[in-house]
Design a protein around this motif. Sequence first.
Motif, PDB file in Angstrom:
ATOM      1  N   LYS A 163       0.836  -1.203   0.000  1.00  0.00           N
ATOM      2  CA  LYS A 163       0.000   0.000   0.000  1.00  0.00           C
ATOM      3  C   LYS A 163       0.871   1.254   0.000  1.00  0.00           C
ATOM      4  O   LYS A 163       0.564   2.236  -0.683  1.00  0.00           O
ATOM      5  CB  LYS A 163      -0.938   0.011   1.209  1.00  0.00           C
ATOM      6  CG  LYS A 163      -2.191  -0.833   1.028  1.00  0.00           C
ATOM      7  CD  LYS A 163      -3.167  -0.608   2.180  1.00  0.00           C
ATOM      8  CE  LYS A 163      -4.473  -1.359   1.937  1.00  0.00           C
ATOM      9  NZ  LYS A 163      -5.448  -1.121   3.037  1.00  0.00           N
ATOM     10  N   ALA A 164       1.973   1.225   0.740  1.00  0.00           N
ATOM     11  CA  ALA A 164       2.899   2.365   0.744  1.00  0.00           C
ATOM     12  C   ALA A 164       3.487   2.571  -0.641  1.00  0.00           C
ATOM     13  O   ALA A 164       3.610   3.704  -1.122  1.00  0.00           O
ATOM     14  CB  ALA A 164       4.005   2.133   1.772  1.00  0.00           C
ATOM     15  N   ARG A 176       0.696   3.929  -2.991  1.00  0.00           N
ATOM     16  CA  ARG A 176       0.371   5.327  -2.718  1.00  0.00           C
ATOM     17  C   ARG A 176       1.477   6.268  -3.187  1.00  0.00           C
ATOM     18  O   ARG A 176       1.196   7.394  -3.604  1.00  0.00           O
ATOM     19  CB  ARG A 176       0.089   5.519  -1.229  1.00  0.00           C
ATOM     20  CG  ARG A 176      -1.230   4.868  -0.792  1.00  0.00           C
ATOM     21  CD  ARG A 176      -1.534   5.116   0.669  1.00  0.00           C
ATOM     22  NE  ARG A 176      -2.786   4.496   1.069  1.00  0.00           N
ATOM     23  CZ  ARG A 176      -3.360   4.659   2.261  1.00  0.00           C
ATOM     24  NH1 ARG A 176      -2.756   5.436   3.164  1.00  0.00           N
ATOM     25  NH2 ARG A 176      -4.498   4.070   2.547  1.00  0.00           N
ATOM     26  N   GLN A 193       0.846   6.460  -6.852  1.00  0.00           N
ATOM     27  CA  GLN A 193      -0.386   7.240  -7.070  1.00  0.00           C
ATOM     28  C   GLN A 193      -0.132   8.737  -6.908  1.00  0.00           C
ATOM     29  O   GLN A 193      -0.575   9.551  -7.730  1.00  0.00           O
ATOM     30  CB  GLN A 193      -1.473   6.765  -6.090  1.00  0.00           C
ATOM     31  CG  GLN A 193      -2.761   7.571  -6.135  1.00  0.00           C
ATOM     32  CD  GLN A 193      -2.803   8.650  -5.072  1.00  0.00           C
ATOM     33  OE1 GLN A 193      -2.310   8.465  -3.956  1.00  0.00           O
ATOM     34  NE2 GLN A 193      -3.373   9.792  -5.411  1.00  0.00           N
ATOM     35  N   ARG A 194       0.580   9.114  -5.852  1.00  0.00           N
ATOM     36  CA  ARG A 194       0.859  10.542  -5.636  1.00  0.00           C
ATOM     37  C   ARG A 194       1.686  11.119  -6.779  1.00  0.00           C
ATOM     38  O   ARG A 194       1.476  12.252  -7.206  1.00  0.00           O
ATOM     39  CB  ARG A 194       1.582  10.743  -4.304  1.00  0.00           C
ATOM     40  CG  ARG A 194       0.716  10.557  -3.085  1.00  0.00           C
ATOM     41  CD  ARG A 194       1.391  11.111  -1.840  1.00  0.00           C
ATOM     42  NE  ARG A 194       2.660  10.457  -1.556  1.00  0.00           N
ATOM     43  CZ  ARG A 194       2.797   9.351  -0.831  1.00  0.00           C
ATOM     44  NH1 ARG A 194       1.722   8.745  -0.338  1.00  0.00           N
ATOM     45  NH2 ARG A 194       3.995   8.846  -0.589  1.00  0.00           N
ATOM     46  N   ASP A 210      -6.828   8.199  -7.207  1.00  0.00           N
ATOM     47  CA  ASP A 210      -6.830   8.498  -5.779  1.00  0.00           C
ATOM     48  C   ASP A 210      -6.254   7.354  -4.948  1.00  0.00           C
ATOM     49  O   ASP A 210      -5.854   6.316  -5.477  1.00  0.00           O
ATOM     50  CB  ASP A 210      -8.245   8.843  -5.302  1.00  0.00           C
ATOM     51  CG  ASP A 210      -9.259   7.732  -5.610  1.00  0.00           C
ATOM     52  OD1 ASP A 210      -8.824   6.590  -5.892  1.00  0.00           O
ATOM     53  OD2 ASP A 210     -10.467   8.012  -5.579  1.00  0.00           O
ATOM     54  N   GLU A 211      -6.220   7.553  -3.630  1.00  0.00           N
ATOM     55  CA  GLU A 211      -5.651   6.545  -2.742  1.00  0.00           C
ATOM     56  C   GLU A 211      -6.455   5.255  -2.758  1.00  0.00           C
ATOM     57  O   GLU A 211      -5.906   4.177  -2.535  1.00  0.00           O
ATOM     58  CB  GLU A 211      -5.559   7.087  -1.310  1.00  0.00           C
ATOM     59  CG  GLU A 211      -4.360   7.983  -1.077  1.00  0.00           C
ATOM     60  CD  GLU A 211      -4.085   8.202   0.398  1.00  0.00           C
ATOM     61  OE1 GLU A 211      -4.899   7.752   1.244  1.00  0.00           O
ATOM     62  OE2 GLU A 211      -3.058   8.821   0.716  1.00  0.00           O
ATOM     63  N   ALA A 215      -5.079   3.177  -5.388  1.00  0.00           N
ATOM     64  CA  ALA A 215      -3.778   2.654  -4.971  1.00  0.00           C
ATOM     65  C   ALA A 215      -3.950   1.474  -4.029  1.00  0.00           C
ATOM     66  O   ALA A 215      -3.309   0.427  -4.189  1.00  0.00           O
ATOM     67  CB  ALA A 215      -2.962   3.761  -4.305  1.00  0.00           C
ATOM     68  N   ASP A 216      -4.825   1.628  -3.047  1.00  0.00           N
ATOM     69  CA  ASP A 216      -5.044   0.554  -2.077  1.00  0.00           C
ATOM     70  C   ASP A 216      -5.615  -0.691  -2.762  1.00  0.00           C
ATOM     71  O   ASP A 216      -5.248  -1.827  -2.431  1.00  0.00           O
ATOM     72  CB  ASP A 216      -5.991   1.024  -0.975  1.00  0.00           C
ATOM     73  CG  ASP A 216      -5.334   2.042  -0.046  1.00  0.00           C
ATOM     74  OD1 ASP A 216      -4.113   2.241  -0.146  1.00  0.00           O
ATOM     75  OD2 ASP A 216      -6.058   2.634   0.780  1.00  0.00           O
TER      76      ASP A 216
END
Length: 209
Positions: free
Chosen positions: A92-93, A96, A99-100, A181-182, A185-186
Motif C-alpha cells: 500500500k505504501a 500510494r 499514485q501521488r 486516488d488513494e 492505490a489501495d
Amino acid sequence: MRIEGADPGTVRPGGRTARVRASVLQAAGDALAEHGFAGLDLADIARRAEVGKTTVYRRWGTVTILVADLLTDMAEQSLPRTETGSLLGDLKANARLVQRTLADPRQGALFKAVIAAATCEAKTAEALHRFYDIRVKEWAPCVQQAIDRGEVPEGTDVHEVIRAVSAPLYYRLLTSSGGLDEAAADQAAEAAVAAARAGAYLRGDEGHA
C-alpha cells in the motif's frame, strides 16, 4: 574525468556542475510536462535553466540523452521503500507513492510524455526500463520478507509482485480521464497481495506443481 562507457550527461558531478545539472533537469522536466517529447528543444531548456546553450549542447548533445539523464535522476531521488511489517502495508505504501506521483499534474504529464516517446525512441525506452528496474529492485525485498514470514508461497517472483502493484495505476493514467486516488492505490495493492498469496506469481514450473 569521464567514466568509461558513460553517455554524456550520465556522470554524477559535484559543486557548480551539479547545480547546473539540477537546473537543466528541472527545466527539462518542466518542458517535457508542458510540450511533450516532440516539443523539447535544448536551446529552450538552456534558456529556462539560465544556462549557456553551449554548456547544454556539450554536456547532453541530444534531447534523448537529456531525458535519459532526467529519468536516472528521478529514480535516484525517489523515496526509499517503506517497511511496515506486513506485505499489504508495504505494498500500500508503494502504491500510494506511485499514485501521488502520477496524480501530480507535472509528474503525471511528464510520465505520459516519456511513455509516448519510449514507443519510438530506443534510448528513451532504455532509460524508462532502467528507471523502473531501479524502482522494482528497491521494493522487491518487501516481498522476500513476506516469503520469509510465510505470508506468500516460496518461489514467488518478487519482482512480478511489485510490477503488479504499479501496472493498474499506469493503466488508469493512460486510459482514464478520472482522478487517480488513494482508493485506487489501495485496491491495486490488495489485488497484488491476494494474487501473490494464491500463488499467481510463482516462478516457472513452481506454479504448476
